[in-house]
Design an enzyme around this catalytic site. Structure first.
Site, mmCIF file in Angstrom:
data_model
loop_
_atom_site.group_PDB
_atom_site.id
_atom_site.type_symbol
_atom_site.label_atom_id
_atom_site.label_comp_id
_atom_site.label_asym_id
_atom_site.label_seq_id
_atom_site.Cartn_x
_atom_site.Cartn_y
_atom_site.Cartn_z
ATOM 1 N N GLU A 1 0.668 -0.877 -0.045
ATOM 2 C CA GLU A 1 -0.063 0.315 -0.076
ATOM 3 C C GLU A 1 0.383 1.373 -0.407
ATOM 4 O OE1 GLU A 1 -2.892 -0.464 -0.396
ATOM 5 O OE2 GLU A 1 -3.419 -2.386 0.400
ATOM 6 N N HIS B 1 -2.890 2.172 8.647
ATOM 7 C CA HIS B 1 -3.653 1.332 7.690
ATOM 8 C C HIS B 1 -4.225 -0.237 8.509
ATOM 9 C CE1 HIS B 1 -5.912 -0.756 5.117
ATOM 10 N NE2 HIS B 1 -5.069 -1.341 4.481
ATOM 11 N N HIS C 1 -6.969 -3.059 10.266
ATOM 12 C CA HIS C 1 -8.603 -4.125 9.338
ATOM 13 C C HIS C 1 -9.467 -4.296 11.185
ATOM 14 C CE1 HIS C 1 -5.852 -5.663 6.152
ATOM 15 N NE2 HIS C 1 -6.180 -4.656 5.799
ATOM 16 N N HIS D 1 -12.183 -3.030 3.170
ATOM 17 C CA HIS D 1 -11.186 -3.609 3.317
ATOM 18 C C HIS D 1 -10.620 -3.567 4.669
ATOM 19 C CE1 HIS D 1 -7.011 -2.633 1.039
ATOM 20 N NE2 HIS D 1 -6.312 -2.990 2.640
#
Length: 739
Positions: free
Chosen positions: A81, A100, A102, A164
């Site tokens: 990413e 970032h 999850h 995502h």
């Protein structure tokens, strides 16, 4: 390894999120902007965060391309990413860290593709008006990177990526982690609200949302301007060895004429002024709030005796201290012992002394060899006789020996007295009345010269208690501005002519606004053209520059030179004026003005045996030890080390030196002027406060400076002393907001 600090931030962020349960195994990625570079540090691809080391973190540029580092990531490749991170950094200069993940509750909303509305003012204050949905695109693709870039333009700090995960950004690593945690908290609350009573979720009023969001945008604008308005910092390679003091030892010198000067290489003035202007263009950037509280706590708990005695002093001494140098924030320190490169206060705290009494102690404080010789003289004559003493002559002779342009010398009590005498002598000699000084320069507190003080263009702003007539024949010109100086000289012709132009040869306030190297020669030429005397104020630079003074260094001969501080080696009654015999003749002695006397100056304690002997022996020792050059090399080492630290932490600060006179500008308050009066009015207080707070932080870490922005090095500053100081500055810079 390059950029170790930024890599360490990435590792620390990962550890924090692992401990809190926001990261699992290899999922997600974390990055930190590298200060002063278009680069960022990011977690490697498919790598267990629990095992990750600083060496494993990758470096990527703002185009999303990996920048391999032989001493760094060792074959690892950055997160897939990295393009998304690069796009965000390019689009948002206020963002210095990205997370970032999850995490489960926010990811649930990613599957529902539901944005989070403004539920609380705290959410809006830190995350933005809403937590928006970034349109779906496959992981690691340019499509996802572009989708993210489009959304971050909003100025929000948290986003949900459809099907995502989430992105949280921040102005620094801790803020990015905080925003990520706040996003998860808000996600839990929103999910519970949705499931408990569908369609009945209430948001905060629009007015509250706008107020909270405006505060967020204000912070972002301030942080962004620190990057957008910055200039590229001075780059100091990690492997570069700092200049050593030892190579300036007197053993290298065979002749007096080879003693040299404190400056190894003259300052790049245009580049330095460009950096200073960039500093002033940005918002102030000082200590974090918690660091400021720790600094104040140091003074309250470690400096109890200093506070007690200075509080007592306030009852009998206006302001509690007798000299401006002693006004320190939050209160003055009381010093019991000074020796070499160190000071010890009443509480036993030891400090590295970069004040050096305001500059005179070039040999270091309380220098033994001078003290012993002075004591021997005083044992015979006492400190003052009121009659002639041989050391009056010896001091004049040794000054003339090293500064031949000082054909005659008259001792006085201080630099202020010497400036007063020089102005009076210039008027008497030329028959003209007008005097020109450079705005922002300090030439003592005499009525004539308290004009345009410290801030160029302020005229009589600081002239309380001084009649208008006293400054009626004083004019100021802006620093570096030869055109304005010439216009003032032309204007003064109509007022009877200019008696003298008074300058600090390195620039106002000991070079706070440094002059181009050819500036003094140009001023000399203008003075000759208009029949004015050139007066050098060498209160700080006399002998500190070298045994020939600033006049010898620049190769420019002034008509009169003002001395102070160093002329008695740090002993009291430090002042005098010298110059061409034809001009100095107006100082002729005699009560009735005979013997060629034209002006009245004097002082019972002027030229006393104590001061004259101290000056004579100090100058002797400076010549014997090559002290000005050694002190200059110490200044070079300190400045280069400070530049290295400024680059390391990505600070907008500016460090530069003219030999042993070292400037460390953190706020640029001394660069404000009446050319931008609105900025001066709006920012003067905040910038002055920041300078005081940084000075306090330096002191709390064992370094004494002049007002938190200037330092004088001495012969006592060895490589070890300078390196110790740099380690302490490193600790302070780590406490600055946004680091």
């Amino acid at each position: 390894m390059k950029h170790r600090m930024s890599r360490q931030h990435v590792v620390d962020m990962c550890r924090t999120m692992l401990d809190r349960g926001y990261l699992k195994a290899t999922e997600g990625n974390v990055s930190v902007r590298i200060p002063g570079h278009e680069l960022y540090a990011v977690t490697p691809s498919n790598y267990d965060y629990d095992k990750m080391r600083v060496d494993d973190v990758c470096i990527v540029d703002f185009q999303g391309k990996h920048v391999p580092d032989p001493g760094g990531a060792g074959g690892l490749v950055p997160s897939i990413e990295c393009g998304m991170h690069a796009n965000i950094y390019r689009e948002r200069p206020d963002v210095n860290a990205i997370v970032h993940t999850h995490q489960p509750y926010a990811s649930a909303l990613a599957f529902l593709r539901k944005p989070i509305p403004a539920l609380t003012d705290e959410q809006v204050r830190f995350l933005g008006k809403e937590v928006a949905i970034i349109d779906y695109a496959p992981s690691g693709t340019t499509f996802l990177a572009k989708n993210a870039q489009k959304k971050v333009v909003s100025g929000d700090n948290a986003f949900i990526i459809a099907n995502h995960g989430v992105i949280a950004v921040g102005t620094d690593p801790s803020r990015a982690v905080f925003n990520m945690a706040l996003l998860e908290k808000v996600s839990i609350a929103y999910l519970m609200a949705l499931t408990s009573e569908a369609g009945k979720v209430y948001t905060i009023p629009a007015t509250i949302r706008e107020i909270a969001f405006s505060k967020l945008k204000k912070d972002q604008k301030r942080i962004a301007s620190q990057i957008v308005d910055a200039v590229e910092p001075v780059r100091v390679p990690d492997e570069e060895e700092l200049p050593s003091v030892a190579v300036a030892d007197i053993s290298e010198v065979s002749e007096k004429s080879e003693l040299g000067y404190m400056i190894s290489e003259y300052l790049d003035v245009p580049d330095t002024m460009r950096r200073l202007k960039a500093l002033v263009a940005q918002p102030v950037r000082g200590l974090r709030h918690d660091a400021l509280l720790d600094t104040l706590n140091y003074f309250e708990t470690k400096c109890v005796a200093s506070k007690e005695i200075t509080e007592r002093a306030k009852k009998l001494i206006p302001g509690g201290v007798q000299h401006n140098l002693a006004f320190n924030y939050p209160f003055p320190l009381a010093i019991d012992k000074a020796e070499g490169a160190h000071l010890t206060d009443r509480d036993g705290n030891v400090y590295i002394d970069f004040l050096q009494a305001g500059g005179p102690t070039i040999l270091g404080s309380n220098y033994g060899p001078v003290n012993e010789q002075v004591a021997a003289v005083i044992k015979e004559s006492g400190p003052v006789t009121g009659l002639f003493h041989e050391y009056e002559l010896k001091l004049a002779e040794i000054i003339n020996q090293h500064m031949p342009h000082i054909e005659m010398y008259r001792s006085l009590g201080s630099g202020t007295e010497a400036v007063m005498a020089a102005v009076r002598a210039a008027r008497a000699h030329t028959g003209k009345k007008m005097v020109i000084k450079v705005g922002g320069a300090y030439h003592g507190w005499s009525d004539t010269m308290v004009y345009g003080l410290r801030v160029p263009g302020t005229f009589r702003m600081n002239a309380k208690g001084i009649p208008w007539g006293a400054t009626g024949r004083t004019r100021e010109t802006f620093p570096h501005d030869l055109g304005t100086l010439k216009r003032k000289l032309i204007e003064n012709r109509l007022r009877g002519g200019t008696a003298a132009v008074v300058v600090e040869p390195f620039g106002p306030e000991s070079g706070t606004r440094p002059v181009p190297k050819d500036y003094n020669a140009a001023v000399r030429k203008l003075c000759d053209e208009f029949g004015a005397l050139l007066v050098f104020d060498e209160v700080v630079t006399g002998f500190r520059t070298g045994l020939g003074g600033a006049a010898g260094y620049f190769g420019v001969t002034p008509d009169l030179t003002v001395f102070g501080k160093a002329v008695s080696g740090g002993y009291p009654m430090a002042g005098g004026v010298g110059g061409k015999a034809g001009v100095m003749s107006v100082f002729g002695s005699g009560l009735d003005g005979k013997s060629g006397a034209h002006i009245q100056v004097g002082g019972t304690l002027s030229a006393n045996p104590l001061s004259c002997a101290a000056g004579y022996f100090a100058i002797q020792e400076m010549a014997r030890t090559n002290a000005p050059v050694i002190a200059g090399r110490a200044g070079d080492r300190l400045t280069r080390g400070l530049q290295k630290l400024i680059d390391k932490y990505g600070l907008p600060y500016v460090a530069y030196n003219q030999g042993s006179i070292v400037h460390l500008e953190c706020s640029g308050v001394m660069l404000l002027s009446m050319r931008d009066p609105i900025k001066l009015l709006k920012e003067n207080k905040a910038r002055k406060t920041l300078m005081e707070q940084m000075g306090a932080a330096y002191a709390a870490h064992g370094i004494i400076t002049l007002a938190g922005s200037r330092m004088y090095t001495s012969m006592a500053d060895t490589d070890e002393v300078i390196d110790d100081a740099l380690a302490r500055f490193d600790q302070v810079f780590a406490l600055v907001e946004g680091v």
